[in-house]
Design a protein around this motif. Structure first.
Motif, PDB file in Angstrom:
ATOM      1  N   ARG A  28       0.843  -1.190   0.000  1.00  0.00           N
ATOM      2  CA  ARG A  28       0.000   0.000   0.000  1.00  0.00           C
ATOM      3  C   ARG A  28       0.885   1.249   0.000  1.00  0.00           C
ATOM      4  N   LYS A  29       0.483   2.238  -0.774  1.00  0.00           N
ATOM      5  CA  LYS A  29       1.252   3.470  -0.860  1.00  0.00           C
ATOM      6  C   LYS A  29       0.322   4.664  -0.713  1.00  0.00           C
ATOM      7  N   ALA A  30       0.641   5.521   0.246  1.00  0.00           N
ATOM      8  CA  ALA A  30      -0.165   6.721   0.484  1.00  0.00           C
ATOM      9  C   ALA A  30      -0.031   7.685  -0.690  1.00  0.00           C
ATOM     10  N   ASN A  31      -1.086   8.455  -0.951  1.00  0.00           N
ATOM     11  CA  ASN A  31      -0.983   9.488  -1.966  1.00  0.00           C
ATOM     12  C   ASN A  31      -0.365  10.750  -1.363  1.00  0.00           C
ATOM     13  N   TYR A  32      -0.147  11.747  -2.179  1.00  0.00           N
ATOM     14  CA  TYR A  32       0.600  12.921  -1.732  1.00  0.00           C
ATOM     15  C   TYR A  32      -0.150  13.718  -0.670  1.00  0.00           C
ATOM     16  N   LYS A  33      -1.459  13.511  -0.531  1.00  0.00           N
ATOM     17  CA  LYS A  33      -2.241  14.237   0.467  1.00  0.00           C
ATOM     18  C   LYS A  33      -2.273  13.525   1.819  1.00  0.00           C
ATOM     19  N   GLN A  34      -1.871  12.254   1.843  1.00  0.00           N
ATOM     20  CA  GLN A  34      -1.983  11.460   3.061  1.00  0.00           C
ATOM     21  C   GLN A  34      -0.681  11.489   3.858  1.00  0.00           C
ATOM     22  N   ASN A  35      -0.811  11.595   5.172  1.00  0.00           N
ATOM     23  CA  ASN A  35       0.348  11.505   6.052  1.00  0.00           C
ATOM     24  C   ASN A  35      -0.031  10.679   7.269  1.00  0.00           C
ATOM     25  N   VAL A  36       0.946  10.338   8.094  1.00  0.00           N
ATOM     26  CA  VAL A  36       0.687   9.398   9.188  1.00  0.00           C
ATOM     27  C   VAL A  36      -0.301   9.973  10.193  1.00  0.00           C
ATOM     28  N   LYS A  37      -0.266  11.296  10.415  1.00  0.00           N
ATOM     29  CA  LYS A  37      -1.204  11.894  11.364  1.00  0.00           C
ATOM     30  C   LYS A  37      -2.638  11.726  10.896  1.00  0.00           C
ATOM     31  N   GLU A  38      -2.886  11.938   9.602  1.00  0.00           N
ATOM     32  CA  GLU A  38      -4.247  11.826   9.086  1.00  0.00           C
ATOM     33  C   GLU A  38      -4.753  10.387   9.165  1.00  0.00           C
ATOM     34  N   LEU A  39      -3.864   9.425   8.915  1.00  0.00           N
ATOM     35  CA  LEU A  39      -4.270   8.025   9.041  1.00  0.00           C
ATOM     36  C   LEU A  39      -4.555   7.678  10.503  1.00  0.00           C
ATOM     37  N   TYR A  40      -3.708   8.167  11.416  1.00  0.00           N
ATOM     38  CA  TYR A  40      -3.982   7.973  12.845  1.00  0.00           C
ATOM     39  C   TYR A  40      -5.351   8.556  13.217  1.00  0.00           C
ATOM     40  N   LYS A  41      -5.601   9.765  12.733  1.00  0.00           N
ATOM     41  CA  LYS A  41      -6.859  10.446  13.083  1.00  0.00           C
ATOM     42  C   LYS A  41      -8.059   9.620  12.648  1.00  0.00           C
ATOM     43  N   LYS A  42      -8.001   9.082  11.432  1.00  0.00           N
ATOM     44  CA  LYS A  42      -9.098   8.253  10.941  1.00  0.00           C
ATOM     45  C   LYS A  42      -9.240   7.001  11.804  1.00  0.00           C
ATOM     46  N   GLY A  43      -8.111   6.394  12.181  1.00  0.00           N
ATOM     47  CA  GLY A  43      -8.156   5.204  13.026  1.00  0.00           C
ATOM     48  C   GLY A  43      -8.717   5.488  14.408  1.00  0.00           C
ATOM     49  N   ILE A  44      -8.348   6.634  14.995  1.00  0.00           N
ATOM     50  CA  ILE A  44      -8.867   7.011  16.317  1.00  0.00           C
ATOM     51  C   ILE A  44     -10.374   7.220  16.246  1.00  0.00           C
ATOM     52  N   GLU A  45     -10.844   7.890  15.196  1.00  0.00           N
ATOM     53  CA  GLU A  45     -12.283   8.108  15.038  1.00  0.00           C
ATOM     54  C   GLU A  45     -13.030   6.784  14.986  1.00  0.00           C
ATOM     55  N   ARG A  46     -12.499   5.824  14.227  1.00  0.00           N
ATOM     56  CA  ARG A  46     -13.135   4.509  14.115  1.00  0.00           C
ATOM     57  C   ARG A  46     -13.103   3.788  15.461  1.00  0.00           C
ATOM     58  N   LEU A  47     -11.980   3.861  16.150  1.00  0.00           N
ATOM     59  CA  LEU A  47     -11.838   3.174  17.444  1.00  0.00           C
ATOM     60  C   LEU A  47     -12.824   3.727  18.467  1.00  0.00           C
ATOM     61  N   LEU A  48     -12.898   5.061  18.566  1.00  0.00           N
ATOM     62  CA  LEU A  48     -13.812   5.681  19.523  1.00  0.00           C
ATOM     63  C   LEU A  48     -15.257   5.289  19.227  1.00  0.00           C
ATOM     64  N   GLU A  49     -15.576   5.234  17.950  1.00  0.00           N
ATOM     65  CA  GLU A  49     -16.939   4.857  17.547  1.00  0.00           C
ATOM     66  C   GLU A  49     -17.244   3.410  17.935  1.00  0.00           C
ATOM     67  N   GLN A  50     -16.304   2.523  17.662  1.00  0.00           N
ATOM     68  CA  GLN A  50     -16.512   1.097  17.941  1.00  0.00           C
ATOM     69  C   GLN A  50     -16.630   0.821  19.433  1.00  0.00           C
ATOM     70  N   LEU A  51     -15.844   1.526  20.238  1.00  0.00           N
ATOM     71  CA  LEU A  51     -15.841   1.296  21.680  1.00  0.00           C
ATOM     72  C   LEU A  51     -16.836   2.163  22.426  1.00  0.00           C
ATOM     73  N   ASN A  52     -17.461   3.079  21.706  1.00  0.00           N
ATOM     74  CA  ASN A  52     -18.368   4.045  22.335  1.00  0.00           C
ATOM     75  C   ASN A  52     -17.632   4.851  23.409  1.00  0.00           C
ATOM     76  N   TRP A  53     -16.404   5.234  23.087  1.00  0.00           N
ATOM     77  CA  TRP A  53     -15.595   6.082  23.960  1.00  0.00           C
ATOM     78  C   TRP A  53     -15.690   7.521  23.468  1.00  0.00           C
ATOM     79  N   ASP A  54     -15.477   8.455  24.378  1.00  0.00           N
ATOM     80  CA  ASP A  54     -15.365   9.864  24.045  1.00  0.00           C
ATOM     81  C   ASP A  54     -13.930  10.310  24.288  1.00  0.00           C
TER      82      ASP A  54
END
Length: 334
Positions: free
Chosen positions: A49-75
């Motif tokens: 997998r290769k990120a495009n020029y707009k993607q960076n590790v922070k943005e991928l982390y942010k998306k993962g955190i959003e998904r995790l919080l949603e799945q666990l019903n955490w705030d």
């Protein structure tokens, strides 16, 4: 530090994020058709997998955190610790953890910082988080551990030894204190062999870019010399035999290395999952990403799994942990 125990915490969820853009080693123009087949046979890696020029590790982390919080019903207000393990920050300062803290409105009391670590980083990060939240004077403390890299940022497009191996991905892990703070949450064996610092390293070139360099023979030799002993020491410390863990989840270095370690430990190959073919070497995300790839098809017995990360440094770390998460998602494309 070497051998240690942590108590009272547990992994409750894992989300892995990969860029949608996929590269195929059997279509890699850099190599001849014969070399492409040899790379697949040797490394076990077909797709990366290769990120495009707009993607960076922070943005991928942010998306993962959003998904995790949603799945666990955490705030975000309930998170006490936020740790990011990476070697590819978009900027040097401030830390990615501090950037995420501000972007996602974590509370003032959320302890946040980065760890510069590669292939062993998930296990080191897990030990760090377990230790931190168990020290807090709070019932049911919560933590988020982010691991992974945009390794393509460090790859010379003409490097035949590096380009076919490394892949972009992150994993985000939710960790929570249990009611029983005395229960063992992990046995750990954390080690460093600094003489291996040149096995994998970055080099600044005339264009001022830093590119990853790989000495494959050194990586193989250090891995085979050190990793099996590290694991056996850990099992002895935990007073368990080699058959005890339900799974052995190795850092996804390459097929030849992981198969050699498995043979040396005389492991049942069914206990050693791999995500190499589909995702390549995803650095510190490789262990949790592999778990997400296979967990819904895994039959457990002991309820314990062994994790082993090894590589850049030369750093190695193994953990024997109980693993019964609320969810462990297959990698999500963005």
């Amino acid at each position: 530090m070497a051998l240690s125990k942590t108590r009272g915490s547990k992994i409750v969820g894992i989300v892995s994020i990969v860029p949608k853009n996929t590269e195929d080693n059997l279509q890699l123009d850099l190599l001849s058709e014969t070399d492409r087949e040899a790379i697949l046979l040797h490394t076990g890696i077909r797709f990366r997998r290769k990120a495009n020029y707009k993607q960076n590790v922070k943005e991928l982390y942010k998306k993962g955190i959003e998904r995790l919080l949603e799945q666990l019903n955490w705030d975000t207000s309930s998170i006490d610790v936020l740790i990011c393990v990476t070697q590819t920050p978009q900027i040097a300062i401030p830390s990615i953890a501090c950037q995420l803290h501000g972007d996602m409105a974590f509370p003032l009391n959320t302890l946040s910082y980065d760890i510069n670590s590669g292939c062993s980083g998930f296990v080191y990060g897990l030990h760090t988080v377990n230790t931190l939240i168990s020290s807090l004077e709070k019932k049911n403390a919560r933590a988020i551990l982010c691991c992974g890299d945009i390794s393509s940022q460090l790859i010379d497009a003409e490097d035949r030894s590096v380009k076919p191996i490394f892949s972009d991905a992150v994993s985000v892990i939710g960790i929570e204190m249990m009611d029983d703070k005395t229960a063992i949450s992990g046995y750990f064996n954390l080690q460093t062999e600094g003489s291996g610092q040149k096995a994998i390293f970055t080099e600044k070139m005339e264009d001022q870019n830093q590119y990853m360099r790989l000495n494959g023979i050194d990586v193989f030799n250090y891995s085979l010399k050190l990793v099996p002993n590290n694991i056996l020491e850990l099992l002895k410390f935990a007073e368990k035999d080699v058959e005890f863990p339900d799974l052995y989840v190795f850092h996804q270095a390459n097929k030849v290395i992981n198969d050699a370690i498995s043979r040396k430990l005389k492991l049942n190959i069914e206990k050693v999952p791999s995500s190499l073919y589909e995702f390549g070497n995803t650095a510190s995300a490789s262990i949790p990403l592999t778990l997400g790839s296979i967990w819904n098809k895994t039959i457990t017995n002991s309820g314990w799994i062994l994790l082993s990360g090894f590589g850049v440094g030369f750093s190695l770390a193994s953990a024997l942990i109980p693993f019964e998460p609320k969810f462990c998602s297959v990698p999500e494309e963005i």
